[in-house]
Motif scaffolding. Structure first.
Motif, PDB file in Angstrom:
ATOM      1  N   HIS A  10      43.219  36.154  27.708  1.00  7.47           N
ATOM      2  CA  HIS A  10      43.113  35.350  26.658  1.00  7.47           C
ATOM      3  C   HIS A  10      42.363  34.127  26.819  1.00  7.47           C
ATOM      4  O   HIS A  10      41.344  33.694  26.195  1.00  7.47           O
ATOM      5  N   ALA A  11      42.888  33.406  27.722  1.00  5.08           N
ATOM      6  CA  ALA A  11      42.565  31.838  28.260  1.00  5.08           C
ATOM      7  C   ALA A  11      41.156  32.085  28.829  1.00  5.08           C
ATOM      8  O   ALA A  11      40.436  31.336  28.717  1.00  5.08           O
ATOM      9  N   LEU A  12      40.754  33.081  29.633  1.00  2.00           N
ATOM     10  CA  LEU A  12      39.628  33.371  30.323  1.00  2.00           C
ATOM     11  C   LEU A  12      38.533  33.937  29.420  1.00  2.00           C
ATOM     12  O   LEU A  12      37.443  33.921  29.764  1.00  2.00           O
ATOM     13  N   LEU A  13      38.914  34.201  28.079  1.00  2.00           N
ATOM     14  CA  LEU A  13      38.002  34.677  27.202  1.00  2.00           C
ATOM     15  C   LEU A  13      37.206  35.915  27.638  1.00  2.00           C
ATOM     16  O   LEU A  13      36.019  36.096  27.469  1.00  2.00           O
ATOM     17  N   LEU A  14      37.949  36.931  28.347  1.00  2.00           N
ATOM     18  CA  LEU A  14      37.512  38.236  29.029  1.00  2.00           C
ATOM     19  C   LEU A  14      37.196  39.209  27.827  1.00  2.00           C
ATOM     20  O   LEU A  14      36.656  40.183  28.061  1.00  2.00           O
ATOM     21  N   MET A  24      42.677  46.137  26.059  1.00  2.00           N
ATOM     22  CA  MET A  24      41.661  45.179  25.669  1.00  2.00           C
ATOM     23  C   MET A  24      40.358  45.866  25.357  1.00  2.00           C
ATOM     24  O   MET A  24      39.989  46.568  26.025  1.00  2.00           O
ATOM     25  N   GLU A  25      39.545  45.282  24.437  1.00  2.00           N
ATOM     26  CA  GLU A  25      38.014  45.741  23.994  1.00  2.00           C
ATOM     27  C   GLU A  25      37.270  44.847  24.833  1.00  2.00           C
ATOM     28  O   GLU A  25      36.935  43.389  24.450  1.00  2.00           O
ATOM     29  N   ALA A  26      36.532  45.043  26.014  1.00  5.21           N
ATOM     30  CA  ALA A  26      35.650  44.133  26.788  1.00  5.21           C
ATOM     31  C   ALA A  26      34.235  44.043  26.083  1.00  5.21           C
ATOM     32  O   ALA A  26      33.851  45.353  25.658  1.00  5.21           O
ATOM     33  N   PRO A  27      33.744  42.983  25.986  1.00  7.26           N
ATOM     34  CA  PRO A  27      32.404  42.983  25.391  1.00  7.26           C
ATOM     35  C   PRO A  27      31.218  43.449  26.423  1.00  7.26           C
ATOM     36  O   PRO A  27      31.527  43.607  27.865  1.00  7.26           O
ATOM     37  N   SER A  62      42.415  37.888  36.016  1.00  6.66           N
ATOM     38  CA  SER A  62      43.175  38.801  35.169  1.00  6.66           C
ATOM     39  C   SER A  62      43.834  39.894  35.726  1.00  6.66           C
ATOM     40  O   SER A  62      44.904  40.192  35.366  1.00  6.66           O
ATOM     41  N   ASP A  63      43.500  40.557  36.848  1.00  7.94           N
ATOM     42  CA  ASP A  63      44.067  41.674  37.368  1.00  7.94           C
ATOM     43  C   ASP A  63      45.332  41.250  38.156  1.00  7.94           C
ATOM     44  O   ASP A  63      46.128  41.938  38.077  1.00  7.94           O
ATOM     45  N   LEU A  64      45.396  40.257  38.717  1.00 11.51           N
ATOM     46  CA  LEU A  64      46.376  39.606  39.516  1.00 11.51           C
ATOM     47  C   LEU A  64      47.159  38.903  38.710  1.00 11.51           C
ATOM     48  O   LEU A  64      48.502  38.524  39.386  1.00 11.51           O
ATOM     49  N   ALA A  65      47.012  38.708  37.402  1.00 10.25           N
ATOM     50  CA  ALA A  65      47.848  37.629  36.509  1.00 10.25           C
ATOM     51  C   ALA A  65      49.429  38.166  36.366  1.00 10.25           C
ATOM     52  O   ALA A  65      50.340  37.445  36.260  1.00 10.25           O
ATOM     53  N   GLY A  66      49.425  39.633  36.304  1.00  8.85           N
ATOM     54  CA  GLY A  66      50.776  40.273  36.043  1.00  8.85           C
ATOM     55  C   GLY A  66      51.695  40.047  37.330  1.00  8.85           C
ATOM     56  O   GLY A  66      52.797  39.295  37.214  1.00  8.85           O
TER      57      GLY A  66
END
Length: 667
Positions: A482-486, A513-516, A532-536
């Motif tokens: 959410h913070a990186l607006l992905l 997530m629905e990616a643009p 984002s992938d490594l955030a968990g």
């Protein structure tokens, strides 16, 4: 007066025709078949007898063309018959006939050219009969010189029954004769053993080949297979328009590659797709081509040409080529195999290009690793459409279970069980059904739903401590994304395996997530995706001081996705420490290859470590929000987009209590 003139002309024409037949006589003696000892031929060789009968029929129907002094006849021999077998029969018929030559045409053109010189056969001006394998390419000079083309109809029902009589093999029904007619010439001696019933062999063949008309149990390809289902629907519509003359064949997808994990049911999908679109199915595979006969180059090329020839003959047809990635890439062949492999790829390119029109033939390739395939095979005009074939979703899993357990198809519990099998492939589900049937067989009864349930491995319930760790992991993904607006986060959920079970992914939780859509990608974009992938894992590290192994457990794990993207950043996007562009330089399916390239390993390691630290630093600054979101996930198990809004940093919205109706809708 007019009538008398007409009668005179008719009588004159009749006399000319009679005279023409008399003049032809001396030139057609070699094709006016005298009586042979048919029982002796049949007893000596079943193959010779059947080829003999077929050639006699061909000569009789082409007596006019064959009588020409400079006749060049091209005889197409069905793909399951050897040219040598037909040639042997021709020598029995036309033994020692002067002024006549035979040519056994090669089945393929090698890289160095044709291994045949048409001039040697054409320069003398003698009559020439060319035997060529049906579906293979004919030398251009023979194509130009040919005065007659025909197909050899071997294994006529009358000939099969006559052979059976001569060898005392009993009577044959139409169905038995039909299945024998499809067999290779090498099998005829085994089928028509003297004094043994040929019907016995035919019944064995029917047992293997028979599928009762109208009773085929096929998967529904219109749903449950993601993009593949959408493509199947579009193909069916295009084929319907083509059949009605509304759409030219050039507008139909003539080639498609399905790629995805092993065991997902691509072969069954192909069979169902053929039925869905009203196409005849011709199924083969690259390993089958490689193992054809002796497996040498000529044999493999022959197998390729036969497959495409059979598909053309049975058009409209779906030609399914399984294990397509085994064909390889010409740029990566070892030097000791280069000539062989390159010739094979070139032959396949020739067939896919369709130098001879292949109208009505849709080619469907299937593989696990599309990056291993020669790019030329995947370009426009060949296998131009590329469709990812995913693991089946809950709907498709239910259909697969019903397919293998038709007696339980109406039981709603079967769908419930299917929904509890996320991450399972079609092969996994088939094995489950097989094990359930085995339980019922041991007790000498029909299979029931309890048999199926007993073979399902139910994930153990998660204790409070583990469930909280899962919540921290998924909250970390959500906050950084959410913070990186992905993209727009649709929902986040965790599963306790008591009241909440995974139905979409084989995991303890997930963020959806629905990616643009992106027209281009920047270095910062790829860095954000990796973060984002490594955030968990970074969230677990931050809160607990260490992370669990579920971030790295399989090819679809967080670290696997991050590593793959980092490799592409360096080799394809020039986003590493060097500006080189080396697409495909690393085999993604072979980890040791990555570690052999020290420069690449250093670049990838640097990217991953940097983004892991960035994710950890971001979450350290968002720690209150991280803990609050994790606690909400533990309580509610699932939060959709609206329910997530109060937990985003800076939001002034207050979390609303989840109503019972919302709970039911979430689960």
């Amino acid at each position: 007066m007019d009538k008398a003139l007409t009668d005179s002309l008719e009588r004159y024409i009749v006399k000319l025709q009679e005279l023409s037949e008399v003049l032809k006589g001396p030139r057609t003696n070699e094709f006016r078949i005298t009586k042979r000892n048919l029982p002796a031929i049949a007893l000596k060789s079943a193959t010779d007898f059947l080829a003999y009968c077929a050639l006699v029929a061909l000569f009789r129907r082409n007596i006019g063309g064959l009588s020409e002094a400079s006749c060049v006849a091209v005889v197409a021999v069905p793909s399951q018959w050897q040219l040598k077998d037909v040639h042997d029969a021709a020598k029995i018929i036309l033994k020692d006939k002067a002024g006549l030559k035979f040519c056994l045409h090669p089945t393929s053109k090698h890289r160095r050219g044709w291994e045949i010189d048409p001039a040697e056969f054409l320069e003398s001006g003698e009559k020439l009969i060319i035997f060529t394998q049906e579906g293979s390419v004919l030398h251009e000079d023979f194509e130009l010189a040919a005065t007659l083309f025909d197909r050899l109809a071997v294994c006529d029902v009358r000939h099969l029954r006559a052979l059976s009589v001569f060898r005392r093999c009993g009577k044959l029904t139409d169905e038995q004769a039909a299945v024998i007619a499809t067999q290779a010439s090498e099998r005829m001696e085994a089928i028509f053993r003297r004094d043994q019933p040929a019907s016995r062999a035919a019944m064995k063949l029917l047992k293997v080949a028979r599928v009762a008309p109208g009773n085929e149990r096929l998967l529904d390809v219109s749903k449950g297979f993601g993009e593949a289902s959408a493509w199947a629907a579009a193909l069916k519509k295009d084929l319907e328009d083509w059949r009605q003359g509304k759409l030219p064949w050039a507008e139909v997808d003539k080639g498609c590659l399905l790629y995805g994990p092993p065991g997902t049911g691509k072969t069954r999908f192909a069979a169902a797709l053929a039925a869905h679109c009203g196409l005849k199915l011709e199924a083969t595979s690259v390993p089958k081509w490689q193992s054809f006969k002796d497996g040498d180059l000529g044999d493999m090329l022959k197998a390729i040409y036969q497959a495409f020839g059979s598909a053309k003959e049975n058009a409209p047809c779906l030609l399914f080529l399984d294990e397509f990635d085994a064909i390889g890439d010409r740029a990566k062949f070892p030097s000791r195999h280069e000539t062989y492999s390159t010739t094979v790829v070139n032959a396949l390119l020739e067939c896919l290009d369709g130098t001879e029109a292949r109208e009505g033939v849709v080619v469907l390739g299937a593989c696990n690793y599309p990056e291993r395939i020669d790019p030329a095979l995947l370009r426009s005009g060949r296998l131009e459409k590329h469709v990812r074939f995913p693991l089946p979703d809950a709907t498709a899993r239910g259909e697969i279970l019903q397919f293998h357990l038709p007696s339980l198809a109406g039981n709603p519990a079967l769908k419930e069980i299917a929904s509890r099998l996320p991450g399972k492939s079609g092969a996994d589900i088939e094995r489950l059904a097989r094990e359930a049937r085995r339980i019922a067989r041991k007790e000498n009864r029909d299979v029931n739903i309890s048999d199926v349930r007993s073979r399902v491995q139910v994930p153990p319930p998660l204790d409070a401590k583990t469930l909280y760790r899962v919540a921290i992991h998924e909250a970390g993904h959500a906050l950084v994304t959410h913070a990186l607006l992905l993209g727009k986060i649709e929902w986040v959920e965790i599963y306790d395996n008591v009241k909440n079970f995974a139905t979409t992914v084989d995991a303890n939780g997930g963020m959806f997530m629905e990616a643009p859509s992106r027209e281009f990608i920047t270095r910062w974009d790829t860095m954000k995706m990796i973060t984002s992938d490594l955030a968990g894992a970074a969230a677990e590290d931050l809160i607990f001081g260490h992370r669990a192994n579920w971030s790295t457990g399989n090819h679809g794990s967080d670290f696997a996705k991050a590593t793959t993207l980092a490799i592409r950043m360096v080799t394809e996007y020039a986003f590493g420490n060097s500006l080189f562009y080396l697409p495909g330089s690393v085999d993604m399916t072979s980890p040791p290859k990555l570690w052999e390239d020290l420069a690449l390993r250093d670049d990838v390691t640097e990217i991953l470590e940097e983004q892991y630290q960035r994710a950890r630093d971001m979450l350290d600054g968002l720690k209150p929000a991280l803990l609050k979101l994790a606690e909400a996930l533990v309580k509610h198990k699932r939060l959709d987009a609206v329910q997530l809004e109060p937990y985003w940093p800076g939001s002034r919205k207050v979390p609303q209590p989840t109503t019972q109706s919302q709970k039911r809708r979430q689960h």
